[in-house]
Design a protein around this motif. Structure first.
Motif, short mmCIF file in Angstrom:
data_model
loop_
_atom_site.label_atom_id
_atom_site.label_comp_id
_atom_site.label_asym_id
_atom_site.label_seq_id
_atom_site.Cartn_x
_atom_site.Cartn_y
_atom_site.Cartn_z
N LEU A 159 12.36 -0.25 -14.55
CA LEU A 159 11.83 -1.56 -14.20
C LEU A 159 11.65 -1.72 -12.69
O LEU A 159 10.66 -2.30 -12.23
N LYS A 160 12.56 -1.15 -11.90
CA LYS A 160 12.48 -1.32 -10.45
C LYS A 160 11.28 -0.58 -9.84
O LYS A 160 10.91 -0.83 -8.70
N LYS A 161 10.67 0.32 -10.61
CA LYS A 161 9.50 1.05 -10.11
C LYS A 161 8.19 0.55 -10.73
O LYS A 161 7.15 1.18 -10.61
N LEU A 162 8.26 -0.62 -11.36
CA LEU A 162 7.09 -1.13 -12.07
C LEU A 162 5.94 -1.45 -11.13
O LEU A 162 4.78 -1.09 -11.40
N ARG A 163 6.22 -2.13 -10.03
CA ARG A 163 5.12 -2.58 -9.16
C ARG A 163 4.28 -1.41 -8.62
O ARG A 163 3.05 -1.42 -8.76
N PRO A 164 4.89 -0.39 -7.98
CA PRO A 164 4.05 0.70 -7.48
C PRO A 164 3.30 1.44 -8.60
O PRO A 164 2.17 1.90 -8.39
N ALA A 165 3.92 1.52 -9.78
CA ALA A 165 3.24 2.20 -10.89
C ALA A 165 2.01 1.41 -11.32
O ALA A 165 0.94 1.99 -11.56
N LEU A 166 2.13 0.10 -11.40
CA LEU A 166 0.98 -0.72 -11.78
C LEU A 166 -0.10 -0.69 -10.72
O LEU A 166 -1.30 -0.65 -11.02
N GLN A 167 0.31 -0.70 -9.46
CA GLN A 167 -0.67 -0.62 -8.37
C GLN A 167 -1.45 0.68 -8.44
O GLN A 167 -2.66 0.72 -8.20
N ALA A 168 -0.76 1.77 -8.78
CA ALA A 168 -1.42 3.07 -8.88
C ALA A 168 -2.47 3.09 -9.99
O ALA A 168 -3.45 3.83 -9.92
N HIS A 169 -2.26 2.26 -11.00
CA HIS A 169 -3.22 2.18 -12.11
C HIS A 169 -4.31 1.15 -11.86
O HIS A 169 -5.18 0.95 -12.72
N GLY A 170 -4.25 0.46 -10.74
CA GLY A 170 -5.26 -0.56 -10.44
C GLY A 170 -5.14 -1.80 -11.29
O GLY A 170 -6.15 -2.46 -11.58
N ALA A 171 -3.92 -2.15 -11.69
CA ALA A 171 -3.71 -3.28 -12.60
C ALA A 171 -4.07 -4.59 -11.94
O ALA A 171 -3.79 -4.82 -10.76
N GLY A 172 -4.67 -5.47 -12.73
CA GLY A 172 -4.97 -6.82 -12.28
C GLY A 172 -4.35 -7.81 -13.24
O GLY A 172 -3.14 -8.06 -13.19
N ALA A 173 -5.15 -8.39 -14.15
CA ALA A 173 -4.61 -9.27 -15.18
C ALA A 173 -3.60 -8.50 -16.03
O ALA A 173 -3.85 -7.37 -16.44
N LEU A 174 -2.45 -9.12 -16.27
CA LEU A 174 -1.34 -8.39 -16.91
C LEU A 174 -0.70 -9.23 -18.00
O LEU A 174 -0.26 -10.36 -17.75
N GLU A 175 -0.65 -8.69 -19.22
CA GLU A 175 0.12 -9.30 -20.31
C GLU A 175 1.51 -8.70 -20.28
O GLU A 175 1.67 -7.47 -20.25
N ILE A 176 2.54 -9.56 -20.28
CA ILE A 176 3.92 -9.09 -20.16
C ILE A 176 4.71 -9.52 -21.39
O ILE A 176 4.74 -10.70 -21.75
N LEU A 177 5.35 -8.55 -22.05
CA LEU A 177 6.23 -8.82 -23.18
C LEU A 177 7.64 -8.37 -22.81
O LEU A 177 7.81 -7.30 -22.21
#
Length: 239
Positions: free
Chosen positions: A177-195
């Motif tokens: 979980l602590k590495k979520l932000r850089p991983a999402l940035q690397a994928h070019g994430a924008g709108a995000l559904e979170i469960l």
């Protein structure tokens, strides 16, 4: 037969073969009632009033039915859990069922056997319908559709094919979980559904903290796997 009281919606016949359908008030002071003994009228009073009769009692989906020995049927419509109905043992041999109703699709899941393995994520991560979760039938539903669980205590499943009538998330990668932000940035994430299940994370607060600036719609499933909070990064929901 007449129906005694405003909370008894239907009565049929008399004597040992009669059926009583009751619809007790499920709110008090604007709040849902979860204790069967506090329904209006209380569940124990209904049982005492109709000894030996077959009863079907409509309740709110969050009712505590752990001490009920008959059938509990949890019903959802278009993804929203609507009610739990308590039936006396006269109605069925099984004790739990989930009824999933969607446009052009209905599925009933019961507690008649079925277990699943715990395994690494496959092509899709699947969040079971709320009725299946509330009825405690995640493993039975997973076994029916050839799915596995991400953790034995968390109600997320995975499989290579989505069950007909259900949606899921194409799995991409698993990160702490602590590495979520850089991983999402690397994928070019924008709108995000979170469960989220099993982890103390507020999806709205997390979405604000992530500050994603990409353009790719994605999803993240956050769950406690073993002793660790794990994020499963996925593509946007598909059906």
């Amino acid at each position: 037969a007449s129906c005694p009281g405003p909370h008894i919606r239907a009565c049929s016949g008399s004597g040992p073969g009669r059926v009583i359908v009751a619809d007790p008030a499920r709110r008090a002071d604007g709040r849902r009632i979860t204790d069967p003994a506090k329904l209006i009228p209380p569940l124990p009073d209904l049982l005492d009033a109709y000894p030996g009769a077959a009863l079907a009692i409509k309740c709110a989906p969050g009712i505590d039915y752990s001490d009920w020995h008959g059938l509990v049927s949890v019903v959802s419509v278009d993804g929203g859990v609507k009610e739990a109905c308590l039936y006396t043992p006269d109605f069925a041999d099984h004790h739990r069922e989930a009824v999933v109703i969607r446009d052009g699709f209905t599925e009933t899941v019961t507690d008649d056997g079925g277990t699943v393995d715990v395994d690494k994520p496959k092509s899709f991560i699947i969040d079971p319908d709320g009725a299946i979760v509330r009825a405690g039938l995640v493993q039975q539903w997973g076994a029916r559709h050839g799915l596995t669980m991400l953790d034995p205590h968390i109600a997320y499943l995975s499989g290579d094919v989505l069950p007909d009538g259900y949606s899921g998330f194409p799995f991409i990668e698993q990160v702490p979980l602590k590495k979520l932000r850089p991983a999402l940035q690397a994928h070019g994430a924008g709108a995000l559904e979170i469960l989220v299940r099993g982890v103390d994370v507020n999806p709205d607060q997390l979405r604000t903290k992530l500050k994603l600036k990409g353009s790719r719609p994605m999803a993240v499933v956050i769950a406690r796997v073993g002793d660790s909070a794990t994020a499963f990064i996925c593509g946007a929901r598909v059906r």
